[in-house]
Design a protein around this motif. Structure first.
Motif, mmCIF file in Angstrom:
data_model
loop_
_atom_site.group_PDB
_atom_site.id
_atom_site.type_symbol
_atom_site.label_atom_id
_atom_site.label_comp_id
_atom_site.label_asym_id
_atom_site.label_seq_id
_atom_site.Cartn_x
_atom_site.Cartn_y
_atom_site.Cartn_z
ATOM 1 N N TYR A 28 0.774 -1.104 0.235
ATOM 2 C CA TYR A 28 -0.066 -0.092 0.197
ATOM 3 C C TYR A 28 1.373 0.967 -0.390
ATOM 4 O O TYR A 28 0.218 1.878 -0.706
ATOM 5 C CB TYR A 28 -1.078 -0.188 1.315
ATOM 6 N N LEU A 29 2.231 1.157 0.327
ATOM 7 C CA LEU A 29 3.046 2.199 0.851
ATOM 8 C C LEU A 29 3.272 2.644 -0.777
ATOM 9 O O LEU A 29 3.270 3.840 -1.189
ATOM 10 C CB LEU A 29 4.490 2.122 1.262
ATOM 11 N N ALA A 30 3.750 1.526 -1.117
ATOM 12 C CA ALA A 30 4.145 1.307 -2.925
ATOM 13 C C ALA A 30 3.112 1.845 -3.591
ATOM 14 O O ALA A 30 2.413 3.135 -4.701
ATOM 15 C CB ALA A 30 4.385 0.331 -3.275
ATOM 16 N N LEU A 31 1.831 2.138 -3.192
ATOM 17 C CA LEU A 31 0.727 2.062 -4.200
ATOM 18 C C LEU A 31 0.320 3.537 -4.306
ATOM 19 O O LEU A 31 0.053 4.456 -5.414
ATOM 20 C CB LEU A 31 -0.509 1.280 -3.792
ATOM 21 N N LEU A 32 0.861 3.747 -2.961
ATOM 22 C CA LEU A 32 0.304 5.433 -2.315
ATOM 23 C C LEU A 32 1.592 6.195 -3.230
ATOM 24 O O LEU A 32 0.940 7.675 -3.469
ATOM 25 C CB LEU A 32 0.836 5.923 -1.644
ATOM 26 N N ASN A 33 2.576 6.038 -3.198
ATOM 27 C CA ASN A 33 3.904 6.497 -4.048
ATOM 28 C C ASN A 33 3.963 7.455 -4.860
ATOM 29 O O ASN A 33 3.681 6.384 -6.145
ATOM 30 C CB ASN A 33 4.890 5.809 -3.603
ATOM 31 N N PRO A 34 3.822 8.448 -5.296
ATOM 32 C CA PRO A 34 4.018 9.259 -6.777
ATOM 33 C C PRO A 34 5.270 8.386 -7.626
ATOM 34 O O PRO A 34 4.476 8.849 -9.018
ATOM 35 C CB PRO A 34 4.399 10.410 -6.554
ATOM 36 N N LEU A 35 6.056 8.145 -7.002
ATOM 37 C CA LEU A 35 6.936 7.599 -7.860
ATOM 38 C C LEU A 35 6.487 6.683 -8.433
ATOM 39 O O LEU A 35 6.927 6.441 -9.922
ATOM 40 C CB LEU A 35 8.129 7.044 -7.494
ATOM 41 N N THR A 36 5.217 5.398 -8.258
ATOM 42 C CA THR A 36 4.942 4.586 -8.521
ATOM 43 C C THR A 36 3.805 4.875 -9.529
ATOM 44 O O THR A 36 4.368 4.425 -11.111
ATOM 45 C CB THR A 36 3.985 3.876 -7.940
ATOM 46 N N HIS A 37 3.545 6.124 -9.147
ATOM 47 C CA HIS A 37 2.425 6.217 -10.827
ATOM 48 C C HIS A 37 2.874 7.479 -11.912
ATOM 49 O O HIS A 37 2.367 6.756 -12.532
ATOM 50 C CB HIS A 37 1.404 7.602 -9.856
ATOM 51 N N PHE A 38 4.122 7.940 -11.567
ATOM 52 C CA PHE A 38 4.757 8.045 -12.517
ATOM 53 C C PHE A 38 5.370 7.760 -13.583
ATOM 54 O O PHE A 38 5.296 7.393 -14.850
ATOM 55 C CB PHE A 38 5.798 9.578 -12.491
ATOM 56 N N ALA A 39 6.154 6.145 -12.574
ATOM 57 C CA ALA A 39 6.919 5.172 -13.978
ATOM 58 C C ALA A 39 5.472 4.371 -14.187
ATOM 59 O O ALA A 39 5.688 4.154 -15.397
ATOM 60 C CB ALA A 39 7.482 4.260 -13.133
#
Lengths: 256, 265
Positions: free
Chosen positions: B204-215
């Motif tokens: 869930y931390l990875a899912l919240l992370n903006p880096l995940t969304h941009f990548a």
């Protein structure tokens, strides 16, 4: 002679004592190193080709020992950089201590930090891999000390190259990438060597490859490696780097 | 709403940041060297040891994650620059200028983001070329999304550095944040692989992370075969935009109401 040794000890002790000032930083770094072993290792276990590396966590753990030394030894470089910017260096030069003693003390202080920081990771590696034999521990401790001294020398000398904070951080990162990515820490030697073509020997003769090989042998990940030749190679690297770093640091200390 | 005079003032502050970029030749050379090592050495080698059946060409996956990490690191590097300015008294000088603080804050954030984009565009072009996604539409969309992402990160940096006012603490904190955020994201491994670990907090931390969304947005944009997504590209880009605008507003607010000159530690 004894007064020189005392001076060196005082300077080294000052740097070791200052190490504990950064408790949160230390906690963060320990957490990240553990995350590297557990998360990076565990996730990559699901991604890595098992024919090449059956267990990536066990494969990467010896390399993380090198990483822990790098991070902690480089913390002293950051402080030297701050001292240079704040002109604390000028104060250090006025102390009744010979410059040689000052520099040797700092290098040893940095090395001691590396060893202190790495201790927990050695225990961790003993659990994940296998505890070394008495002879193995001799190799491990010798490797850790040589590597810590080398890394603290590199970090201190590089931090005196520029006063620019951003540049110092960039130099630190670039050094990390050069040392760690051109080694056998994250992937087998033959994979990276194939990529580098005629430059392949760079990987074999990298100080971090040699240190990792010794750790892999000592913690019984690969008992066929030759620890002695790797230790000699690492020692040669260390002598060259420490001498160059010493010269660079003393030159930059007196530059202004 | 900005008046024409204020808009020109913002542009002048942005220009000041861009002038600084021109003077950072050694920094740019080093970051380029770092990029080359990551792209042609580490990326290649790590992709050679990955399983062939994970559902994506790992080298392409890694390259787009690498651009995300680079853009993020280059944006975070503004922290060092601003902390240096605090140390050198430049922030105090800026605060004494006949400029509204909101103009100064907006100018610094946008200037930082534009500098970062200019600095990373050649790398973006090179990566898009390597993954076979170098087309005008995808390039322009990538640049626009990178600007939104960088604006958010630079705003975050401004907020934190204004609070800390310390080069030493900035270095330690951002070194740690940098490493943690990159690890807690899908920059180097797909989200489903993280999910398969059965560590809900990490996932869930990875899912919240903006880096995940941009990548993942970049991957969805240039890799038609990429299906290892948890959110749609539209949801990801809205999240990045929202975060960017929200953090910019907070940074301006902080500049206007809370920031005081001096007190550098």
């Amino acid at each position: 002679m004894s007064s020189e040794l005392r001076s060196i000890a005082i300077v080294a002790y000052r740097d070791i004592a200052r190490f504990w000032r950064y408790k949160y930083w230390l906690a963060g770094q320990v957490a990240m190193n553990l995350a590297d072993i557990l998360i990076f290792g565990l996730i990559f276990n699901g991604v890595v080709n098992k024919d090449l590396i059956p267990d990536y966590v066990r494969f990467v753990t010896p390399g993380i020992l090198c990483l822990s030394i790098f991070i902690s030894s480089f913390s002293i470089g950051r402080e030297v950089g701050v001292e240079l910017r704040r002109e604390v260096t000028q104060y250090l030069l006025t102390l009744p201590v010979r410059r040689e003693s000052l520099i040797i003390g700092r290098l040893l202080g940095g090395a001691a930090r590396g060893l202190i920081y790495q201790f927990g990771f050695l225990v961790f590696a003993s659990i994940i891999l296998a505890p070394p034999s008495p002879e193995g521990w001799v190799y491990v401790l010798a490797t850790s000390f040589i590597l810590a001294l080398t890394m603290s020398s590199v970090s201190i000398s590089l931090s005196t190259v520029t006063r620019d904070f951003n540049m110092q951080a960039t130099i630190r990162s670039l050094t990390y990438y050069l040392l760690f990515f051109v080694s056998n820490i994250f992937y087998p030697q033959r994979v990276i060597a194939a990529r580098l073509g005629p430059l392949a020997p760079i990987v074999d003769y990298s100080p971090l490859t040699m240190a990792t090989n010794i750790y892999r042998w000592a913690f019984k990940y690969d008992v066929l490696l030759n620890p002695w030749s790797n230790l000699i190679g690492l020692l040669v690297w260390s002598l060259i780097i420490v001498v160059v770093a010493y010269k660079l640091y003393i030159r930059n200390l007196l530059r202004d | 709403m900005l008046s024409l005079h204020e808009f020109k003032a913002v542009l002048r502050v942005v220009e000041w940041d861009l002038m600084k970029l021109k003077r950072q030749k050694a920094f740019i050379a080093m970051r380029t060297a770092w990029f080359i090592i990551q792209t042609l050495v580490f990326g290649y080698a790590i992709s050679k040891i990955t399983r062939p059946d994970i559902g994506v060409d790992y080298y392409k996956f890694y390259l787009l994650g690498l651009y995300t990490a680079l853009l993020y690191s280059a944006s975070i590097a503004r922290a060092y620059i601003i902390a240096d300015e605090f140390d050198d008294g430049i922030i105090d000088y800026h605060l004494s200028l006949p400029l509204k603080r909101s103009v100064l804050a907006a100018g610094r954030v946008i200037g930082g983001a534009v500098s970062t984009i200019i600095f990373t565009i050649p790398m973006m072009v090179f990566i898009l070329y390597l993954v076979g996604g170098l087309e005008p539409i995808s390039l322009l969309t990538s640049i626009a999304s990178a600007f939104a992402f960088s604006t958010g990160v630079v705003s975050f940096v401004v907020i934190i550095v204004m609070k800390l006012k310390s080069t030493d603490t900035t270095d330690i904190l951002f070194g740690t944040i940098d490493a943690i955020l990159v690890r807690l994201s899908s920059v180097f491994y797909p989200l489903p692989v993280i999910q398969a670990l059965n560590l809900p907090a990490y996932y869930y931390l990875a899912l919240l992370n903006p880096l995940t969304h941009f990548a993942d947005f970049l991957r969805a944009l240039v890799l038609p075969e990429y299906f290892l997504l948890q959110l749609t590209p539209a949801q990801s880009i809205l999240y990045i935009l929202g975060l960017g605008i929200g953090l910019l507003v907070v940074a301006i607010e902080l500049f206007e109401r809370k920031l005081e000159a001096g007190g550098v530690k």
